[in-house]
Design a protein around this motif. Structure first.
Motif, mmCIF file in Angstrom:
data_model
loop_
_atom_site.group_PDB
_atom_site.id
_atom_site.type_symbol
_atom_site.label_atom_id
_atom_site.label_comp_id
_atom_site.label_asym_id
_atom_site.label_seq_id
_atom_site.Cartn_x
_atom_site.Cartn_y
_atom_site.Cartn_z
ATOM 1 N N ILE A 221 3.069 122.875 122.623
ATOM 2 C CA ILE A 221 3.524 123.818 121.638
ATOM 3 C C ILE A 221 4.786 123.324 120.864
ATOM 4 C CG2 ILE A 221 4.294 126.129 121.080
ATOM 5 C CD1 ILE A 221 2.116 127.026 122.701
ATOM 6 N N ALA A 222 5.845 122.947 121.573
ATOM 7 C CA ALA A 222 7.109 122.561 121.273
ATOM 8 C C ALA A 222 7.040 121.204 120.601
ATOM 9 C CB ALA A 222 7.762 122.365 122.546
ATOM 10 N N ARG A 223 5.997 120.303 121.106
ATOM 11 C CA ARG A 223 5.810 118.957 120.401
ATOM 12 C C ARG A 223 5.299 119.026 118.876
ATOM 13 N NH1 ARG A 223 5.570 113.722 123.414
ATOM 14 N NH2 ARG A 223 6.311 112.364 121.548
ATOM 15 N N ALA A 224 4.469 119.980 118.678
ATOM 16 C CA ALA A 224 3.915 120.584 117.526
ATOM 17 C C ALA A 224 4.802 121.169 116.608
ATOM 18 C CB ALA A 224 2.580 121.058 117.806
ATOM 19 N N GLY A 225 6.051 121.675 117.029
ATOM 20 C CA GLY A 225 6.958 122.416 116.295
ATOM 21 C C GLY A 225 6.628 123.845 116.167
ATOM 22 N N LEU A 226 5.972 124.348 117.012
ATOM 23 C CA LEU A 226 5.673 125.905 117.238
ATOM 24 C C LEU A 226 6.403 126.794 118.160
ATOM 25 C CD1 LEU A 226 1.744 126.060 116.725
ATOM 26 C CD2 LEU A 226 3.775 126.976 115.087
ATOM 27 N N GLU A 227 7.609 125.967 118.626
ATOM 28 C CA GLU A 227 8.322 126.804 119.637
ATOM 29 C C GLU A 227 8.805 128.163 118.900
ATOM 30 O OE1 GLU A 227 11.113 124.729 123.072
ATOM 31 O OE2 GLU A 227 11.158 124.170 120.926
ATOM 32 N N GLY A 228 8.581 129.403 119.807
ATOM 33 C CA GLY A 228 8.985 130.558 119.014
ATOM 34 C C GLY A 228 7.781 131.335 118.715
ATOM 35 N N ARG A 229 6.710 130.763 118.498
ATOM 36 C CA ARG A 229 5.553 131.270 117.972
ATOM 37 C C ARG A 229 4.540 131.557 118.942
ATOM 38 N NH1 ARG A 229 5.211 134.335 114.118
ATOM 39 N NH2 ARG A 229 3.814 133.388 112.700
ATOM 40 N N GLU A 230 4.899 131.283 120.315
ATOM 41 C CA GLU A 230 3.480 131.456 121.366
ATOM 42 C C GLU A 230 3.022 132.694 121.204
ATOM 43 O OE1 GLU A 230 7.001 130.421 121.553
ATOM 44 O OE2 GLU A 230 7.087 128.658 122.807
ATOM 45 N N ASN A 231 3.667 133.712 121.019
ATOM 46 C CA ASN A 231 2.763 134.850 120.909
ATOM 47 C C ASN A 231 2.146 135.547 119.723
ATOM 48 O OD1 ASN A 231 3.372 135.123 123.883
ATOM 49 N ND2 ASN A 231 5.643 135.700 123.403
ATOM 50 N N ALA A 232 2.210 134.620 118.610
ATOM 51 C CA ALA A 232 1.511 135.129 117.689
ATOM 52 C C ALA A 232 0.450 134.887 117.574
ATOM 53 C CB ALA A 232 2.064 134.294 116.365
ATOM 54 N N ARG A 233 -0.584 135.561 116.957
ATOM 55 C CA ARG A 233 -2.093 135.448 117.106
ATOM 56 C C ARG A 233 -2.326 134.418 116.104
ATOM 57 N NH1 ARG A 233 -5.983 140.010 115.332
ATOM 58 N NH2 ARG A 233 -4.559 139.516 113.215
ATOM 59 N N ALA A 234 -3.449 133.599 116.554
ATOM 60 C CA ALA A 234 -3.967 132.295 115.736
ATOM 61 C C ALA A 234 -4.128 132.932 114.355
ATOM 62 C CB ALA A 234 -4.982 131.764 116.351
ATOM 63 N N ALA A 235 -4.886 133.997 114.039
ATOM 64 C CA ALA A 235 -5.181 134.478 112.891
ATOM 65 C C ALA A 235 -4.198 134.933 111.851
ATOM 66 C CB ALA A 235 -6.176 135.965 113.067
ATOM 67 N N ASP A 236 -2.980 135.319 112.472
ATOM 68 C CA ASP A 236 -1.691 135.616 111.653
ATOM 69 C C ASP A 236 -0.865 134.366 111.191
ATOM 70 O OD1 ASP A 236 -2.504 138.165 111.973
ATOM 71 O OD2 ASP A 236 -1.131 138.530 113.760
ATOM 72 N N LEU A 237 -1.244 133.415 111.525
ATOM 73 C CA LEU A 237 -0.315 131.989 111.444
ATOM 74 C C LEU A 237 -0.460 131.639 109.894
ATOM 75 C CD1 LEU A 237 -1.207 129.619 114.291
ATOM 76 C CD2 LEU A 237 0.800 131.305 113.928
ATOM 77 N N SER A 238 0.477 130.900 109.282
ATOM 78 C CA SER A 238 0.448 130.588 108.036
ATOM 79 C C SER A 238 -0.386 129.085 108.251
ATOM 80 C CB SER A 238 1.864 130.173 107.476
ATOM 81 O OG SER A 238 2.154 128.938 108.236
ATOM 82 N N HIS A 239 -0.931 128.738 106.927
ATOM 83 C CA HIS A 239 -1.622 127.692 106.793
ATOM 84 C C HIS A 239 -1.185 126.237 107.603
ATOM 85 C CE1 HIS A 239 -4.890 125.110 105.269
ATOM 86 N NE2 HIS A 239 -4.084 124.477 104.748
ATOM 87 N N GLY A 240 0.375 126.102 107.354
ATOM 88 C CA GLY A 240 0.773 124.961 107.896
ATOM 89 C C GLY A 240 1.315 125.365 109.539
ATOM 90 N N GLU A 241 1.021 126.541 109.821
ATOM 91 C CA GLU A 241 1.283 126.628 111.303
ATOM 92 C C GLU A 241 -0.008 126.676 112.095
ATOM 93 O OE1 GLU A 241 4.751 130.217 111.696
ATOM 94 O OE2 GLU A 241 2.713 130.842 111.229
ATOM 95 N N ARG A 242 -0.933 126.744 111.294
ATOM 96 C CA ARG A 242 -2.278 126.554 111.816
ATOM 97 C C ARG A 242 -2.711 125.094 112.057
ATOM 98 N NH1 ARG A 242 -7.099 130.167 111.580
ATOM 99 N NH2 ARG A 242 -8.977 128.602 111.657
ATOM 100 N N ARG A 243 -2.162 124.514 111.036
ATOM 101 C CA ARG A 243 -2.263 122.838 111.286
ATOM 102 C C ARG A 243 -1.435 122.355 112.557
ATOM 103 N NH1 ARG A 243 -6.039 122.438 108.438
ATOM 104 N NH2 ARG A 243 -5.971 121.254 106.257
#
Ligand code: ATP
Length: 249
Positions: free
Chosen positions: A133-155
């Motif tokens: 997750i950290a490597r993919a730049g999503l640190e801090g978003r661990e507890n967000a639901r996948a459905a609530d991610l922005s398009h870029g975060e989903r990538r």
């Protein structure tokens, strides 16, 4: 010279009278981003799908390292570290980022959890999952639901899940599609760093991203490769400019 991580030799596939890929030979070397460009219908997706095993070639061979893999199933190729991203059908929208990546880690290690919510106390899964997750730049978003991610975060989540495979090569089919300028910039930076982990065969229409990222570019037209070279070589190639970049000859 070091042997290529992935090599494709003489790969051909016809659909009826249409040659979708025509005797394609290319390599993916350690540490590089090799972009595959060409007009719509040139055969880029068909080539990627032959490498993943979704489509069987009529002739030619595909090697991962020294191993010939073209008779293997898609799953067997994935287990050997051929990671295709941006078509992750197993992404669970109701699960969090962390849970999705934990499932990917479990799947890659042969543990079958199905679609049961993984226990977030399971360090054998959370430790590698948090690293991806950290490597993919999503640190801090661990507890967000996948459905609530922005398009870029989903990538980025899809990249984190691909990292769980401990990939030896990435196949990325149009990662920039649907991204705004800011998202494209972030994803460009992310992909740039990923090549050190595993080289990337990148199909992409966004030429800004291609020119920013590619170590080498191959140009496919009507199923056949017309050129392979550095960004500078491809930009200067008269045939490429005529056939693809839309310039008058
Ligand atoms: N399953 C199929 N059956 C018949 N024809 C197909 C099939 N898949 C692809 N084609 C044809 O093969 C050619 C190459 O298609 P492909 O999708 O690989 O091109 P592409 O370079 O990825 O295009 P794009 O940039 O538009 O995604 C096209 O003419 C397409 O219509």
């Amino acid at each position: 010279m070091a042997e290529p991580v992935l090599s494709v030799r003489g790969l051909s596939k016809s659909f009826g009278a249409l040659k979708a890929t025509d005797d394609v030979t290319l390599t993916l070397k350690r540490g590089e981003i090799h972009a595959l460009i060409g007009p719509n219908g040139a055969g880029k997706s068909t080539l990627i799908r032959q490498i993943t095993g979704e489509i069987r070639q009529d002739s030619g061979e595909i090697r991962l390292g020294e191993a010939e893999i073209s008779a293997l199933s898609t799953q067997a190729r994935a287990r050997r570290g051929l990671a295709r991203s941006f078509q992750v059908s197993s992404l669970a929208p109701e699960f969090t980022v962390l849970e999705n990546v934990m499932l990917a880690v479990a799947g890659a290690s042969g543990r079958r959890l199905g679609l049961i919510r993984p226990a977030t106390g399971d360090g054998a899964l959370t430790t590698p999952a948090r690293r991806h997750i950290a490597r993919a730049g999503l640190e801090g978003r661990e507890n967000a639901r996948a459905a609530d991610l922005s398009h870029g975060e989903r990538r980025s989540l899809e990249i984190a899940m691909a990292l769980a495979l401990e990939p030896v090569a990435f196949l990325l089919d149009e990662p920039m599609a649907g991204m705004g300028p800011e998202g494209s910039e972030r994803l460009t930076a992310l992909l740039s760093g990923l090549r050190a982990q595993a080289p990337i065969l990148l199909v992409e229409h966004d030429m800004d991203a291609v020119f920013a990222l590619a170590d080498r570019i191959s140009v496919l037209v009507y199923g056949a490769l017309i050129a392979t070279g550095t960004v500078e070589e491809i930009r200067a190639d008269a045939e490429v400019r005529r056939a693809y970049l839309g310039e008058e000859g």
